[in-house]
Design a protein around this motif. Structure first.
Motif, PDB file in Angstrom:
ATOM      1  N   GLU A  97       0.831  -1.209   0.000  1.00  0.00           N
ATOM      2  CA  GLU A  97       0.000   0.000   0.000  1.00  0.00           C
ATOM      3  C   GLU A  97       0.865   1.259   0.000  1.00  0.00           C
ATOM      4  OE1 GLU A  97      -3.807  -1.929   2.444  1.00  0.00           O
ATOM      5  OE2 GLU A  97      -2.266  -0.787   3.504  1.00  0.00           O
ATOM      6  N   PHE A  98       1.957   1.227   0.743  1.00  0.00           N
ATOM      7  CA  PHE A  98       2.879   2.371   0.757  1.00  0.00           C
ATOM      8  C   PHE A  98       3.475   2.590  -0.631  1.00  0.00           C
ATOM      9  CE2 PHE A  98       7.148   4.181   1.541  1.00  0.00           C
ATOM     10  CZ  PHE A  98       6.781   5.354   2.160  1.00  0.00           C
ATOM     11  N   PHE A  99       3.899   1.507  -1.261  1.00  0.00           N
ATOM     12  CA  PHE A  99       4.395   1.558  -2.646  1.00  0.00           C
ATOM     13  C   PHE A  99       3.382   2.259  -3.544  1.00  0.00           C
ATOM     14  CE2 PHE A  99       3.486  -0.555  -6.670  1.00  0.00           C
ATOM     15  CZ  PHE A  99       4.660  -0.399  -7.395  1.00  0.00           C
ATOM     16  N   LYS A 100       2.117   1.858  -3.448  1.00  0.00           N
ATOM     17  CA  LYS A 100       1.086   2.416  -4.320  1.00  0.00           C
ATOM     18  C   LYS A 100       0.852   3.898  -4.042  1.00  0.00           C
ATOM     19  CE  LYS A 100      -3.579   1.591  -6.107  1.00  0.00           C
ATOM     20  NZ  LYS A 100      -3.996   3.004  -6.028  1.00  0.00           N
ATOM     21  N   GLU A 101       0.870   4.289  -2.776  1.00  0.00           N
ATOM     22  CA  GLU A 101       0.672   5.704  -2.445  1.00  0.00           C
ATOM     23  C   GLU A 101       1.801   6.568  -2.991  1.00  0.00           C
ATOM     24  OE1 GLU A 101      -1.253   7.133   1.236  1.00  0.00           O
ATOM     25  OE2 GLU A 101      -0.894   5.097   1.970  1.00  0.00           O
ATOM     26  N   ILE A 102       3.027   6.058  -2.899  1.00  0.00           N
ATOM     27  CA  ILE A 102       4.153   6.787  -3.493  1.00  0.00           C
ATOM     28  C   ILE A 102       3.913   6.961  -4.991  1.00  0.00           C
ATOM     29  CG2 ILE A 102       6.601   6.639  -4.121  1.00  0.00           C
ATOM     30  CD1 ILE A 102       6.351   7.403  -1.257  1.00  0.00           C
ATOM     31  N   ALA A 103       3.627   5.865  -5.674  1.00  0.00           N
ATOM     32  CA  ALA A 103       3.441   5.914  -7.122  1.00  0.00           C
ATOM     33  C   ALA A 103       2.274   6.819  -7.514  1.00  0.00           C
ATOM     34  CB  ALA A 103       3.225   4.500  -7.666  1.00  0.00           C
ATOM     35  N   ASP A 104       1.186   6.785  -6.758  1.00  0.00           N
ATOM     36  CA  ASP A 104       0.004   7.591  -7.079  1.00  0.00           C
ATOM     37  C   ASP A 104       0.283   9.085  -7.009  1.00  0.00           C
ATOM     38  OD1 ASP A 104      -1.534   5.359  -7.526  1.00  0.00           O
ATOM     39  OD2 ASP A 104      -2.555   5.414  -5.575  1.00  0.00           O
ATOM     40  N   ASN A 105       1.271   9.493  -6.226  1.00  0.00           N
ATOM     41  CA  ASN A 105       1.546  10.913  -6.040  1.00  0.00           C
ATOM     42  C   ASN A 105       2.624  11.454  -6.977  1.00  0.00           C
ATOM     43  OD1 ASN A 105       0.018  12.243  -3.681  1.00  0.00           O
ATOM     44  ND2 ASN A 105       0.556  10.223  -2.861  1.00  0.00           N
ATOM     45  N   ILE A 106       3.075  10.629  -7.906  1.00  0.00           N
ATOM     46  CA  ILE A 106       4.053  11.069  -8.904  1.00  0.00           C
ATOM     47  C   ILE A 106       3.343  11.195 -10.250  1.00  0.00           C
ATOM     48  CG2 ILE A 106       6.188  10.491 -10.113  1.00  0.00           C
ATOM     49  CD1 ILE A 106       7.043   9.018  -7.543  1.00  0.00           C
ATOM     50  N   HIS A 107       3.572  12.311 -10.933  1.00  0.00           N
ATOM     51  CA  HIS A 107       2.881  12.620 -12.185  1.00  0.00           C
ATOM     52  C   HIS A 107       3.821  12.492 -13.378  1.00  0.00           C
ATOM     53  CE1 HIS A 107       0.051  15.518  -9.761  1.00  0.00           C
ATOM     54  NE2 HIS A 107      -0.039  14.273  -9.357  1.00  0.00           N
ATOM     55  N   ASP A 108       3.250  12.376 -14.556  1.00  0.00           N
ATOM     56  CA  ASP A 108       4.050  12.469 -15.777  1.00  0.00           C
ATOM     57  C   ASP A 108       4.851  13.772 -15.768  1.00  0.00           C
ATOM     58  OD1 ASP A 108       2.866  10.122 -16.577  1.00  0.00           O
ATOM     59  OD2 ASP A 108       1.566  11.040 -18.091  1.00  0.00           O
ATOM     60  N   ASP A 109       6.060  13.707 -16.303  1.00  0.00           N
ATOM     61  CA  ASP A 109       6.959  14.861 -16.460  1.00  0.00           C
ATOM     62  C   ASP A 109       7.619  15.320 -15.157  1.00  0.00           C
ATOM     63  OD1 ASP A 109       6.416  15.118 -19.277  1.00  0.00           O
ATOM     64  OD2 ASP A 109       4.515  16.058 -18.735  1.00  0.00           O
ATOM     65  N   ASP A 110       7.448  14.595 -14.061  1.00  0.00           N
ATOM     66  CA  ASP A 110       8.103  14.965 -12.804  1.00  0.00           C
ATOM     67  C   ASP A 110       9.611  14.684 -12.868  1.00  0.00           C
ATOM     68  OD1 ASP A 110       5.813  15.842 -11.561  1.00  0.00           O
ATOM     69  OD2 ASP A 110       5.539  14.048 -10.325  1.00  0.00           O
ATOM     70  N   ILE A 111      10.361  15.503 -12.156  1.00  0.00           N
ATOM     71  CA  ILE A 111      11.779  15.244 -11.887  1.00  0.00           C
ATOM     72  C   ILE A 111      11.871  14.822 -10.429  1.00  0.00           C
ATOM     73  CG2 ILE A 111      14.127  16.174 -11.864  1.00  0.00           C
ATOM     74  CD1 ILE A 111      13.195  18.292 -13.837  1.00  0.00           C
ATOM     75  N   LEU A 112      12.503  13.676 -10.170  1.00  0.00           N
ATOM     76  CA  LEU A 112      12.492  13.084  -8.842  1.00  0.00           C
ATOM     77  C   LEU A 112      13.866  13.156  -8.179  1.00  0.00           C
ATOM     78  CD1 LEU A 112      10.486   9.823  -9.643  1.00  0.00           C
ATOM     79  CD2 LEU A 112       9.595  12.107  -9.118  1.00  0.00           C
ATOM     80  N   TYR A 113      13.829  13.421  -6.879  1.00  0.00           N
ATOM     81  CA  TYR A 113      15.016  13.395  -6.024  1.00  0.00           C
ATOM     82  C   TYR A 113      14.628  12.617  -4.767  1.00  0.00           C
ATOM     83  CZ  TYR A 113      15.998  17.492  -8.940  1.00  0.00           C
ATOM     84  OH  TYR A 113      16.173  18.347  -9.996  1.00  0.00           O
ATOM     85  N   ALA A 114      15.452  11.677  -4.349  1.00  0.00           N
ATOM     86  CA  ALA A 114      15.043  10.832  -3.226  1.00  0.00           C
ATOM     87  C   ALA A 114      16.195  10.623  -2.250  1.00  0.00           C
ATOM     88  CB  ALA A 114      14.545   9.485  -3.736  1.00  0.00           C
ATOM     89  N   ASP A 115      15.807  10.436  -0.995  1.00  0.00           N
ATOM     90  CA  ASP A 115      16.741  10.104   0.078  1.00  0.00           C
ATOM     91  C   ASP A 115      16.258   8.800   0.711  1.00  0.00           C
ATOM     92  OD1 ASP A 115      18.440   9.961   2.259  1.00  0.00           O
ATOM     93  OD2 ASP A 115      17.465  11.587   3.357  1.00  0.00           O
ATOM     94  N   ILE A 116      17.107   7.766   0.706  1.00  0.00           N
ATOM     95  CA  ILE A 116      16.711   6.478   1.274  1.00  0.00           C
ATOM     96  C   ILE A 116      17.469   6.197   2.575  1.00  0.00           C
ATOM     97  CG2 ILE A 116      15.941   5.491  -0.910  1.00  0.00           C
ATOM     98  CD1 ILE A 116      18.614   3.947  -1.020  1.00  0.00           C
ATOM     99  N   THR A 117      17.837   7.245   3.285  1.00  0.00           N
ATOM    100  CA  THR A 117      18.602   7.082   4.524  1.00  0.00           C
ATOM    101  C   THR A 117      17.749   6.540   5.658  1.00  0.00           C
ATOM    102  OG1 THR A 117      20.028   8.946   3.909  1.00  0.00           O
ATOM    103  CG2 THR A 117      20.012   8.282   6.233  1.00  0.00           C
ATOM    104  N   PHE A 118      16.586   7.131   5.875  1.00  0.00           N
ATOM    105  CA  PHE A 118      15.838   6.897   7.109  1.00  0.00           C
ATOM    106  C   PHE A 118      14.624   6.005   6.895  1.00  0.00           C
ATOM    107  CE2 PHE A 118      17.607  11.311   7.688  1.00  0.00           C
ATOM    108  CZ  PHE A 118      18.620  10.934   8.555  1.00  0.00           C
ATOM    109  N   GLY A 119      14.027   5.628   8.013  1.00  0.00           N
ATOM    110  CA  GLY A 119      12.812   4.831   7.991  1.00  0.00           C
ATOM    111  C   GLY A 119      13.093   3.347   8.137  1.00  0.00           C
ATOM    112  N   MET A 120      12.051   2.589   8.433  1.00  0.00           N
ATOM    113  CA  MET A 120      12.175   1.134   8.520  1.00  0.00           C
ATOM    114  C   MET A 120      12.542   0.569   7.154  1.00  0.00           C
ATOM    115  SD  MET A 120       9.044  -0.061  10.966  1.00  0.00           S
ATOM    116  CE  MET A 120       9.627  -1.758  10.781  1.00  0.00           C
ATOM    117  N   LYS A 121      13.368  -0.452   7.146  1.00  0.00           N
ATOM    118  CA  LYS A 121      13.876  -1.004   5.886  1.00  0.00           C
ATOM    119  C   LYS A 121      12.772  -1.374   4.894  1.00  0.00           C
ATOM    120  CE  LYS A 121      18.423  -2.639   7.396  1.00  0.00           C
ATOM    121  NZ  LYS A 121      18.370  -2.113   8.774  1.00  0.00           N
TER     122      LYS A 121
END
Length: 207
Positions: A105-129
């Protein structure tokens, strides 16, 4: 075209940290959160900026994650206050009790909030694995499935245990993992029987 910054909020105690990097220019700044360095360097005047953050939902009142998220929002607003940008904060609330569908469900919520033509920047440091893996998989999915979505930079900040000249401050090195992300994309396109061909390509890419 939106600039979208994604991360999970820190869960452990937030302590004063000196960040450094061989991969990124931190411009001598001193921020509490690693992604703030990318926000500072990448956001320009008039940009449309979206901050997507996974935050652990409290059960009874505020928890530490929500307090740190408030600090993170304040840090971003301070960075961007004079840049005349349109900024939107999106919280994706994380469960602290899990079932088999939680991370899907978390995967889907992330994907649902990204639109065509977006430029993405991500930090994978924190949070539960599992949430970190879900974020990584969602980025992999959306860059393939959406139209003209570009994963510009993905970072990870690891603790440094060597000698620190600044007393009483932890050190953390920020690594650029964008190349690893695109190696994962290459893996996703592999088909059975391509091993020799792709091994040769990897030798060319990774000297």
């Amino acid at each position: 075209m939106r600039k979208v910054f994604l991360s999970n909020i820190v869960l452990v105690s937030l302590v004063p940290t000196k960040y450094f990097s061989d991969d990124l220019n931190l411009n001598g700044k001193n921020y509490k959160f690693p992604l703030s360095y990318l926000i500072n360097s990448e956001v320009k005047a008039k940009d449309e900026v979206v901050i997507i953050t996974g935050v652990e939902k409290s059960v009874n009142g505020k928890n530490r994650a929500e307090e740190y998220y408030a600090l993170y929002k304040n840090e971003i607003e301070e960075i961007l206050k004079e840049r005349d940008v349109n900024i939107k904060f999106i919280e994706i609330w994380q469960k602290n009790k899990f079932d088999s569908l939680t991370f899907n469900e978390f995967f889907k919520e992330i994907a649902d909030n990204i639109h065509d033509d977006d430029i993405l920047y991500a930090d994978i440091t924190f949070g539960m694995k599992p949430y970190t893996i879900s974020l990584f998989v969602a980025l992999s999915y959306i860059t393939k499935a959406a139209v003209n979505v570009d994963l510009d930079t993905i970072i990870y900040a690891g603790r440094y245990n060597g000698t620190d000249e600044i007393k009483d401050i932890n050190c953390s090195q920020i690594y650029d993992l964008t190349g690893l992300f695109y190696l994962n994309a290459l893996s996703g396109r592999a088909v059975q029987g391509q091993r020799e061909e792709l091994d040769n390509l990897l030798k060319f890419i990774i000297e």
